[in-house]
Design a protein around this motif. Structure first.
Motif, PDB file in Angstrom:
ATOM      1  N   UNK A 123       1.030  -1.117   0.021  1.00 52.49           N
ATOM      2  CA  UNK A 123       0.031  -0.191  -0.013  1.00 52.49           C
ATOM      3  C   UNK A 123       0.644   1.335  -0.123  1.00 52.49           C
ATOM      4  N   UNK A 163       3.914   1.492  -1.333  1.00 47.91           N
ATOM      5  CA  UNK A 163       4.713   1.370  -2.532  1.00 47.91           C
ATOM      6  C   UNK A 163       6.009   1.280  -1.805  1.00 47.91           C
ATOM      7  N   UNK A 193     -10.520  -3.494  -2.795  1.00 49.21           N
ATOM      8  CA  UNK A 193      -9.575  -2.553  -2.722  1.00 49.21           C
ATOM      9  C   UNK A 193      -9.678  -1.671  -1.161  1.00 49.21           C
ATOM     10  N   UNK A 194      -9.973  -2.520  -0.216  1.00 51.34           N
ATOM     11  CA  UNK A 194     -10.065  -2.285   1.241  1.00 51.34           C
ATOM     12  C   UNK A 194      -9.021  -2.902   1.909  1.00 51.34           C
ATOM     13  N   UNK A 195      -8.100  -2.063   2.709  1.00 52.57           N
ATOM     14  CA  UNK A 195      -6.892  -2.392   3.237  1.00 52.57           C
ATOM     15  C   UNK A 195      -7.058  -3.648   3.872  1.00 52.57           C
ATOM     16  N   UNK A 219      -0.098   5.865   6.722  1.00 50.35           N
ATOM     17  CA  UNK A 219       0.108   5.314   5.345  1.00 50.35           C
ATOM     18  C   UNK A 219      -0.185   5.934   4.339  1.00 50.35           C
ATOM     19  N   UNK A 220      -1.589   6.493   4.293  1.00 51.86           N
ATOM     20  CA  UNK A 220      -2.360   7.082   3.368  1.00 51.86           C
ATOM     21  C   UNK A 220      -1.903   8.551   3.217  1.00 51.86           C
ATOM     22  N   UNK A 228      -3.144   2.921   8.999  1.00 51.51           N
ATOM     23  CA  UNK A 228      -3.700   3.195   7.730  1.00 51.51           C
ATOM     24  C   UNK A 228      -3.605   4.715   7.275  1.00 51.51           C
ATOM     25  N   UNK A 229      -4.028   5.607   8.367  1.00 52.61           N
ATOM     26  CA  UNK A 229      -4.178   6.893   8.093  1.00 52.61           C
ATOM     27  C   UNK A 229      -2.831   7.636   7.714  1.00 52.61           C
TER      28      UNK A 229
END
Ligand code: ATP
Ligand code: MG
Lengths: 277, 252
Positions: free
Chosen positions: A33, A35, A213-215, A157-158, A154-155
């Motif tokens: 996710x 990269x 497409x969901x982590x 990472x995004x 996740x936050x």
């Protein structure tokens, strides 16, 4: 088939497959996710330097690999944030530096290194109890970390900048996950070797990503896909005497292709039946 | 009216290059400040300093008592879509992430949270694509999503960095009307290159070109821009009432 379970080496291998599918499924989703696959490659090859030095000193190669992997992971992170060097260049330097150190130390180590091939190509059938303990601790840490801090991980990472603006502990999570990534890579080297380890962290995720497409879903699906690939690879390599690491990677690739074909066929039939939306 | 934020003698530099020099600005409740200036003038840097994303070389940024959560009370819509559109996250989860702030980030998924996300989704009218991954959105849908993330924490100050790039005229109009409505309950700082359009909506203007000149009106003339050392072209889109721009002798 079940009679294999009476052999310790085989139950060890099964447990290793289970534990490593959990740790690779979780951290691999993070890597893909963000990269960071290329960083993973750098860490993997850098760890070979540790393996070489450990051989020379007569230590456990895994310990050497772990030290080198973590140092290179933190080094890559640190230099790309604080240095004037571009991240991909920094990765390439660690990558080849580690390999060079490993090759030199193995060359000056007297005698033949029988296990060397297992570090290059992996061998799930030779994992020891110590390897299993290491994998178990690592998997437990990952499961706990991702259960409690899933959203904040996740936050970050995004959108790292937004997380910083909200004063979240961005650096703490970046460095922690970087170190865990290095440790998972080292654990997986036992299974698929330095050369093939990246696929364990990316192929199950790529397959899962075809369907969701969901982590969180990718993470969970990757664990199961990885487990299927490893178990099947384990049995096949046992009965055919093929190298286990390569067999597992080929099976995981096959699973990806099956998924891709399935989607293509589905799309084709969908269009044929005239359903445009 | 009470202050929310006071910027005093703020100087920011990257390496040796001074980008902002002794900037002063006070943000009060219900302010609607349009930030204009040439490319590279330091607008984004000013916002990042307010958000704590760049460390000032000198000067200070003070939050008033009413900004209890400090930067948690700021909603932020970053400039352009610099996001990885392949990242596996849905619109719903992006908006939800706006609730995280210092001391409130060990978040489970509480029922109340979910309702807040749904309320914002309703308010912005994005229910149709709320559960899509962000990679499947258009530019305007993306901007709405990030506006949702900025708004969900009920900020006291809303900061928007060029929200009108990549959106069509219709969404732009909608966006500014929405901002005017939001301005009833929060202060807004808006960076835009479209001086004509923002003049229609903002209350005051800050010209940022290394220095910051505060202009206590939404009407600004080219002469004033020149005296503020702020060389920008005044461009207008669509039907802007011609009175908002005092364009003395401005003929082509
Ligand atoms: N991270 C950075 N490192 C070094 N220099 C930077 C950095 N970010 C911005 N700058 C420089 O600082 C100056 C101000 O940049 P800033 O992004 O604040 O301008 P801006 O007013 O927002 O411009 P634009 O209208 O193009 O968005 C520019 O000259 C830019 O090159
Ligand atoms: Mg900018």
């Amino acid at each position: 088939m079940l009679e294999l379970l009476q052999y310790d080496f085989f139950t060890n291998a099964l447990l290793a497959a289970l534990l490593s599918s959990v740790s690779c499924g979780i951290i691999g989703t993070y890597i893909v996710s963000r990269r960071m696959v290329f960083i993973g490659g750098g860490i993997t090859h850098a760890s070979f330097g540790g393996i070489g030095i450990a051989y020379y000193l007569g230590m456990n190669p895994i310990v050497g690999a772990a030290v080198f992997a973590v140092l290179s992971a933190l080094g890559i992170n640190y230099f790309s944030q604080n240095g004037n060097i571009r991240q991909d260049s920094s990765i390439a330097i660690w990558w080849s530096l580690g390999m060079a150190i490993g090759i030199v130390f193995i060359a000056i180590t007297p005698g033949y290194s029988p296990n060397l091939m297992s570090f290059l190509f992996g061998s799930i059938l030779t994992v020891t109890f110590a390897d299993l303990a290491y994998m178990a601790v690592l998997s437990a840490i990952l499961v706990i970390l991702f259960s409690f801090f899933f959203r904040v991980i996740v936050m970050i990472a995004f959108d790292e900048e937004f997380a910083r603006a909200r004063n979240l502990p961005v650096s703490f999570f970046n460095y922690t996950l970087m170190a865990l990534m290095a440790l998972v890579i080292v654990a997986s080297i036992r299974i698929s070797g330095v050369i093939l380890v990246l696929s364990l962290l990316t192929l199950p995720q790529a397959t899962a990503n075809l369907f969701t497409k969901d982590f969180r879903s990718i993470m969970i699906a990757s664990v199961f896909i990885g487990l299927i690939g490893m178990l099947a690879g384990l049995y096949i390599s046992y009965y055919t005497d093929l190298p286990s690491g390569a067999t597992i990677i080929l099976l995981l690739t096959a699973l990806f292709l099956v998924g891709k074909l399935f989607l293509t066929a589905k799309g084709f039939l969908y269009r044929r039946s005239g359903n445009s939306f | 009216m009470s202050n929310l934020l006071t910027i005093r003698d703020l100087t920011v530099s990257y390496d040796t290059k001074v980008v902002l020099e002794r900037a002063n600005l006070v943000v009060e409740e219900n302010d609607f400040i349009g930030i204009i200036g040439p490319n590279g003038g330091g607008k984004t840097t000013l916002l990042k300093a307010i958000l704590g994303l760049v460390q000032p070389q000198s000067g200070e940024i003070l939050f008033s008592e009413s900004m209890k959560n400090k930067r948690g009370d700021i909603g932020y819509l970053p400039q352009v879509n610099k996001f990885d559109s392949k990242f596996p996250i849905t619109v719903f989860d992006v908006i939800h992430s706006g609730l995280a702030m210092q001391g409130k980030w060990k978040m489970g998924f509480f029922k109340k949270d979910k309702q807040r996300v749904e309320a914002i989704i309703d308010e912005l009218g994005i229910g149709r694509f709320a559960h899509r991954p962000i990679g499947e959105l258009s530019g305007g849908q993306m901007q709405r999503t990030f506006l949702g993330r900025a708004l969900i924490s009920d900020p006291r100050i809303l900061i928007l960095d060029e929200p009108d790039t990549y959106v069509d005229n219709q969404f732009e109009g909608e966006l500014y009307r929405k901002l005017r409505e939001l301005n009833q309950r929060m202060a807004i700082l808006l960076v835009s290159h479209d001086v004509g359009t923002i003049s229609t909506y903002v209350k005051c203007i800050a010209c940022v070109n290394r220095e910051l000149h505060y202009h206590r009106s939404n009407i600004i003339s080219p002469e004033q821009l020149a005296s503020y050392n702020c060389p920008i072209q005044i461009i207008t889109h669509g039907s802007v009432p011609h009175t908002v721009l005092a364009t003395h002798n401005h003929s082509h």
